[in-house]
Design an enzyme around this catalytic site. Structure first.
Site, PDB file in Angstrom:
ATOM      1  CG  ASP A 121     -40.209   6.654  36.807  1.00  8.49           C
ATOM      2  OD1 ASP A 121     -41.026   5.993  37.171  1.00  8.49           O
ATOM      3  OD2 ASP A 121     -39.074   5.959  36.550  1.00  8.49           O
ATOM      4  CG  HIS A 164     -41.447   2.574  38.486  1.00  9.16           C
ATOM      5  ND1 HIS A 164     -40.572   3.370  37.630  1.00  9.16           N
ATOM      6  CD2 HIS A 164     -41.271   1.434  38.284  1.00  9.16           C
ATOM      7  CE1 HIS A 164     -39.865   2.678  37.095  1.00  9.16           C
ATOM      8  NE2 HIS A 164     -39.978   1.317  37.387  1.00  9.16           N
ATOM      9  CB  SER A 179     -37.173   0.028  36.956  1.00  8.27           C
ATOM     10  OG  SER A 179     -38.281   0.009  35.746  1.00  8.27           O
TER      11      SER A 179
END
Length: 421
Positions: A179, A212, A360
């Site tokens: 990620d 994120h 996600s």
């Protein structure tokens, strides 16, 4: 309700690689101008040096024993000369028996034309664009929380995780997250032993508190029973974060590419991670697919976010064997596997908490559930996990039916509801 039944059922049943190298500044060029680069692989016929007998997940992290062979070096030099290419980065991938190079094409050349010529080159095993990928999340309105509030974790509660934690918290299971960077010293992650790997640039990974990755890590493994914040699905799992994605200065969106993701997958192949979370998506990518297939052949569980259109395609969601997850209600429920993915409370950089949406987030929660399953039943492998989660019959069950089915089914063949809500 189906999540609670599923988790209760499942828990009741209770090679080597060298590091890529790149000239100074090459990584930044690839990130800024990916359309001017191609990925090329040629055969690298090297003999593995003698090692200990036997193969297991725990043996994957051994010392790298491969380098670029003379034959591969000559071939790559010829390929670069014939097609007017300049090497930007190179690394051997022994698990595929190839040496990979990211080449920059000539300033006046068309990338499509270069790739077409490379495809006809008998010395080239693989030639593809340097693809871009991005995490599959959507920004939520700016409602932020400073204090812990477990009742806001609607997905966590819908999954029946509080009940599942009586049996398993993911202890002993290694989860690899590919990620962006993350705030690993967030109050709800502080003190956790998280192995960090920055495969994008030379900055210390611990200093890169990106959004994120923080969101994904929080959903998977935020610390429980610490009197603050939220609780992760698998709070006692062992974590490794591979930073293969970054935020662009221009539009503030996170991106990855074939090169950074390949580096991350090769690194994961050298680890003992049993669960790999890929909350990102992009086009089909031959090199990345081969690496992912190698992980799947080793019996590992790969969890990926489904694209926004709900279709299982591209990398990584379209790779057979991958557990592809949609957010509940995405694409009118057409996806084979769904999990909560709308306004999910999770961690944010700066020690904050906020809501996030997208597949996600759904994939991150399923990765946590997989860790709970493996902790409770270590003998399960990737195909068995995928079968349990997707459910061959795919019809709803009552709690009594699920438990009876699970107890009666042979090991690795239990069936579960296919739509997690």
């Amino acid at each position: 309700m189906r999540w609670a039944l599923l988790v209760a059922l499942l828990l009741a049943l209770a090679g080597c690689a060298s590091a890529p190298t790149a000239p100074a500044g090459a990584d930044a060029d690839m990130q800024a101008r990916s359309d001017r680069f191609v990925v090329v692989a040629v055969a690298n016929p090297l003999q593995r040096l003698p090692s200990r007998a036997g193969t297991s997940l725990s043996s994957y992290g051994g010392t790298p024993r491969y380098t670029q062979g003379e034959q591969a070096a000559r071939v790559l030099a010829d390929v670069a000369r014939r097609h007017q290419l300049r090497e930007a980065a190179a690394w051997p991938i022994p698990v595929l028996g190839v040496h990979c190079v990211v080449f920059e094409i000539a300033p006046d050349a068309s990338r499509d034309a270069v790739l077409a010529a490379l495809a006809q080159d008998a010395q080239v095993q693989l030639a593809q664009p340097l693809h871009d990928f991005e995490p599959l999340a959507t920004d939520a309105p700016g409602v932020r929380y400073d204090d812990p509030y477990l009742p806001l974790q609607q997905g966590f509660l819908a999954l029946g995780v509080p009940q599942a934690h009586r049996l398993s918290t993911g202890r002993g299971v290694h989860i690899a997250v590919i990620d962006t960077g993350a705030q690993t010293d967030h109050p709800d992650l502080n003190g956790r032993a998280i192995a960090l790997h920055n495969l994008v640039d030379e900055r210390p990974a611990a200093a890169l508190a990106e959004r994120h990755g923080t969101e994904v890590l929080g959903l998977i493994a935020a610390t429980g029973n610490n009197g603050q914040g939220i609780v992760g699905i698998a709070p006692d799992a062992r974590l490794s974060l591979y930073r293969a994605c970054w935020y662009g200065a221009a539009n503030g969106r996170a991106r990855c590419n074939s090169f950074t993701l390949a580096k991350a997958l090769v690194a994961v192949l050298a680890s003992d991670a049993r669960v790999i979370n890929l909350s990102l998506g992009g086009p089909d990518d031959p090199l990345l697919t081969q690496l992912l297939q190698q992980l799947l052949r080793q019996g590992r569980s790969v969890v990926a976010a489904l694209p926004a259109d709900g279709l299982r395609r591209g990398f990584p969601a379209g790779v057979p064997g991958v557990i592809s997850v949609a957010a509940t209600g995405q694409a009118d429920g057409a996806a084979p596997l769904q999990a909560p993915g709308r306004d999910v409370l999770t961690l944010q950089p700066g020690g904050r908490y906020d809501f996030a949406s997208g597949s996600s987030m759904a994939a991150a929660q399923v990765s946590g559930v997989v860790a709970l399953m493996l902790s409770a039943q270590p003998a399960l492998d990737g195909p068995a996990i995928a079968h349990l989660l997707t459910g061959a019959e795919g019809r709803p069950w009552t709690a009594q039916q699920l438990l009876a089915l699970g107890k009666a089914a042979p090991a690795g063949r239990q069936t579960a509801a296919h739509n997690f809500r």
